[in-house]
Design an enzyme around this catalytic site. Structure first.
Site, PDB file in Angstrom:
ATOM      1  N   HIS A 123      65.267  46.611  63.746  1.00  0.00           N
ATOM      2  CA  HIS A 123      64.947  46.459  65.169  1.00  0.00           C
ATOM      3  C   HIS A 123      66.279  46.296  65.907  1.00  0.00           C
ATOM      4  O   HIS A 123      67.252  45.798  65.338  1.00  0.00           O
ATOM      5  CB  HIS A 123      64.096  45.186  65.305  1.00  0.00           C
ATOM      6  CG  HIS A 123      63.528  44.923  66.655  1.00  0.00           C
ATOM      7  ND1 HIS A 123      64.274  44.420  67.690  1.00  0.00           N
ATOM      8  CD2 HIS A 123      62.262  45.078  67.139  1.00  0.00           C
ATOM      9  CE1 HIS A 123      63.487  44.272  68.749  1.00  0.00           C
ATOM     10  NE2 HIS A 123      62.267  44.664  68.456  1.00  0.00           N
ATOM     11  N   GLN A 202      57.963  40.302  61.496  1.00  0.00           N
ATOM     12  CA  GLN A 202      56.703  40.959  61.144  1.00  0.00           C
ATOM     13  C   GLN A 202      56.139  40.445  59.825  1.00  0.00           C
ATOM     14  O   GLN A 202      55.105  40.932  59.369  1.00  0.00           O
ATOM     15  CB  GLN A 202      56.914  42.491  61.048  1.00  0.00           C
ATOM     16  CG  GLN A 202      57.435  43.139  62.306  1.00  0.00           C
ATOM     17  CD  GLN A 202      56.406  43.163  63.431  1.00  0.00           C
ATOM     18  OE1 GLN A 202      55.219  42.913  63.226  1.00  0.00           O
ATOM     19  NE2 GLN A 202      56.860  43.448  64.645  1.00  0.00           N
ATOM     20  N   CYS A 367      61.829  49.671  69.919  1.00  0.00           N
ATOM     21  CA  CYS A 367      63.128  49.009  69.793  1.00  0.00           C
ATOM     22  C   CYS A 367      63.795  49.354  68.460  1.00  0.00           C
ATOM     23  O   CYS A 367      64.406  48.502  67.817  1.00  0.00           O
ATOM     24  CB  CYS A 367      63.009  47.492  69.941  1.00  0.00           C
ATOM     25  SG  CYS A 367      62.396  46.990  71.549  1.00  0.00           S
TER      26      CYS A 367
END
Lengths: 409, 170
Positions: A123, A202, A367
């Site tokens: 990310h 995540q 992103c």
């Protein structure tokens, strides 16, 4: 015991509404999750009964507010399997956690020619702080590649890690869903003398997190992706590392003493928490942890595997070659993040048409622009699953794709 | 609540399926300008051949959603062959069509007369937008306004560059 999604759904007030006349189907939890009433109530309760600034007042509600704030830290420490609350630093989010490491540890340990190893699937939050150091200090950045199935290419790990001071990687890709073998990478990295920073944004919402078993040195997660409020996240790091690191942001709360000619930093963990912290948000995070533990993280993950498998199978069955789902094909080896391309319809248009029937999916580069380039796409549509999703939600997505096809073909 | 039919008008879908003036032009004499939408990763490339103060030719490249692609296609049809001044007036008129929402947020009134809800609040005199008015529905989907205006901002930049190039003695 299997997770009862019907019961879980009832705990989320936002899910009990219609969008454009359709039941809301929320499939964007990888971006931000919805909040159960227990979290909303805990925050409301604080504001209505015991809210005051923390670590300052001696009056009773200030003491209670401080107690609740620090109790949240204790819950986080237990949730991560941390050795002590001194290792748990509250930050704004994972982005701030990584920036804290880059500014504090990075700027005192990395100079021209020092290398940091990242991956192509990071990310932007785990790229830009290091790119800043590259621009500012001339550090060298290396990258682990990603193969066609969305797995990290680890064949050259030993060569790439040689001479590296830090390895930074995500545990679960926010685009591909790939569950990375962090413990294995950490072993090789440590053998080469490098520290390991893990982006758990995540992962922690869906798995039992044990920082010791992961073998990392720095770990970040954020509350808003795991049923908690926005504005609070956490950096976990080994105490000895945090002790040696210089302060990050300066101000109130992070000091023991301030004179006109200098200051003495506070002890851990407050040393890294400048200014009035997100108090109600910490309480909300604590409530989110309580909620997840009551459901059971093993059941949360089991449900995710089952629903991810159903989604991949049913989408492929209905749409055949018209749909391409990125990332690992095996539900056991991935999170419930399903980025996909559907025919040649642009993700924005897919997302717009899905919204018409109440289905919320993300469209864009998530992103992760370097990864998008690697996949050869400008953007993807992404459906992500959580404990309040069920097969009916996946079916709603699948049917809505057929409508998109009718409109654009 | 606005429906999909407000956004995806038939003429928009037609330009999306059959984009006009798609391709490239040799540079020079044409200038090549790129526009990016950082939110979604869409990119548009405009090749612009300006001579004798007129848009002699233009071509559109890049990739994007139906709104950005159809807007670019309609734009190319609207400004091809026009003088630079006419092209600039068309850009202003189109951007004014796209700015209704922002003006409402600013609390600006449209003089209480003329354009009603959904209509252009500051009409550019002498400019006929024609097919482009089909994109008016986009203002009801604020996130998509940037999709519709991407090619126009890129064209404006291209006109600036083309004029600078011609102003510089070679």
């Amino acid at each position: 015991m299997a997770l009862d999604v019907e019961l879980v759904k009832k705990d989320f007030p936002i899910l009990d509404q219609l969008v454009h006349g359709h039941r809301i189907v929320y499939l964007d939890s990888a971006s931000s999750s919805q909040k159960p009433a227990a979290v909303l109530d805990a925050m409301q309760q604080l504001y209505e009964t015991t809210y005051a600034n923390v670590h300052r007042g001696v009056y009773s509600i200030a003491e209670e507010s401080t107690r609740l704030y620090e109790e949240a830290r204790t819950k986080v420490a237990a949730f991560l399997g941390a050795a002590s609350t001194r290792e748990v630093i509250f930050t704004k989010n994972v982005t701030e956690a990584i920036n804290l490491v880059a500014y504090s540890w990075g700027r005192s340990n990395l100079g021209p020619g020092d290398a940091v190893l990242l991956t192509e699937m990071e990310h932007h939050a785990n790229l830009v702080p290091w790119l800043q150091l590259k621009a500012e200090r001339g550090i060298e950045l290396r990258y682990l590649g990603v193969d066609g199935d969305g797995q990290l290419i680890l064949d050259d790990l030993e060569q790439l890690v040689a001479g590296v001071k830090l390895v930074g990687l995500t545990l679960v890709s926010n685009v591909l869903g790939t569950l990375n073998p962090v413990a294995e990478v950490a072993r090789v990295a440590h053998a080469a003398g490098a520290l390991v920073l893990v982006d758990g944004a995540q992962y922690t919402p869906h798995f039992t997190t044990r920082v010791a078993e992961l073998g990392c040195d720095f770990y970040g997660f954020t509350a808003h992706k795991m049923l908690g409020p926005t504005g609070i996240g956490c950096l976990w790091a080994r105490e000895s590392l945090l002790e040696a690191m210089p302060i990050f942001l300066g101000g109130g709360e992070m000091i023991r003493d301030v004179r006109l000619d200098g200051f003495t930093a506070n002890e851990l963990p407050w040393k890294f928490e400048a200014g009035t912290p997100p108090i109600a948000e910490a309480v909300g995070l604590g409530a989110a942890i309580d909620y997840l533990l009551a459901v059971g993280m093993a059941d949360v993950r089991a449900h995710e595997i089952e629903l991810t498998r159903y989604a991949m199978e049913s989408l492929h069955e209905r749409h055949g070659d018209d749909i391409r789902i990125f990332g690992p094909p095996d539900a056991e080896k991935r999170g419930g993040v399903l980025s996909f391309a559907y025919k040649d319809i642009h993700p924005h248009d897919i997302s717009q048409v899905l919204d018409e029937v109440g289905v919320c999916v993300r469209a864009g580069h998530h992103c992760a622009k370097p990864l998008m380039r690697r996949l050869g796409v400008g953007a993807t549509a992404r459906a992500s699953l959580y404990l309040y999703n069920d097969e009916a939600d996946v079916d709603a997505l699948s049917s809505a794709l057929t409508s998109a096809d009718r409109l654009f073909s | 609540m606005p429906g999909l039919e407000d956004l995806y008008r038939e003429i928009i879908l037609d330009h999306y399926r059959n984009p006009r003036n798609r391709g490239e032009l040799p540079t020079p004499p044409a200038v090549r300008v790129e526009g990016f939408n950082p939110l979604c990763g869409d990119e548009i490339v405009v090749f612009l051949d300006v001579a004798d103060d007129r848009v002699q030719d233009l071509r559109i490249g890049g990739q994007g959603c139906s709104i950005s692609q159809s807007s670019a296609s309609m734009m190319s049809a609207a400004v091809k062959g026009k003088t630079v001044a006419e092209a600039r007036a068309t850009i202003r008129a189109f951007k004014s069509l796209m700015s209704i929402h922002e003006q409402r947020l600013d609390g600006a009134d449209d003089d209480g007369a003329g354009a009603g809800a959904g209509g252009p609040s500051v009409p550019e005199p002498e400019v006929k937008l024609g097919d482009l008015e089909a994109l008016q529905g986009v203002v009801r989907f604020p996130v998509r306004i940037k999709c519709a205006t991407l090619s126009w901002n890129t064209l404006a930049q291209g006109l600036d560059e083309a004029q600078e190039t011609s102003a510089t003695p070679s």
